[in-house]
Design an enzyme around this catalytic site. Structure first.
Site: not given
Ligand code: 5GP
Ligand code: ZN
Length: 115
Positions: A30-32, A97, A101, A103
């Protein structure tokens, strides 16, 4: 694997996460900071920075990630109402990140409509 990669740490179990799926190649958790009622991230266990860093050798892995997305969507009860699977690549897409990944978002109407 870079020691400072948060998603590598999650795969290794050194940083806690609510994992919904894991096997030798793929982890889902799950996303945090959920952006929808259901927001799950699916990642390769191997450190790959983004789609830019995949090759034809990863075709099966990428297909398997999409199949895990469908499994998650069904388990989360999103299959009938709909869901979005997306991956952000690089600066303009605001990838935050640097570990590939995908979503999986759903459980409510998603705005804006992409594409
Ligand atoms: P991006 O913006 O790179 O497409 O998505 C990165 C996602 O990783 C974001 O939705 C963010 O909330 C999630 N995220 C970042 N750090 C963590 C973490 O430590 N744990 C979890 N579960 N999600 C994270
Ligand atoms: Zn990583």
């Amino acid at each position: 694997m870079p020691a400072d990669c948060i998603f590598c740490q999650i795969v290794a179990g050194r940083v806690p996460a609510t994992k919904l799926y894991e096997d030798d190649e793929i982890t889902a958790f799950r996303d945090i900071q959920p952006q929808a009622n259901s927001h799950v991230l699916i990642i390769p266990n191997r450190h790959i920075v983004s789609l830019n860093d995949t090759s034809d050798d990863d075709i099966e892995l990428l297909g398997r990630i999409l199949r895990v997305a469908v499994k998650i969507a069904k388990e989360e009860g999103l299959a009938d109402t709909g869901y979005r699977v997306s991956t952000n690549t690089g600066r303009d897409a605001q990838q935050s990140v640097d570990h590939l990944h995908f979503h999986v978002l759903g459980g409510n109407a998603l705005l804006p409509r992409l594409g």
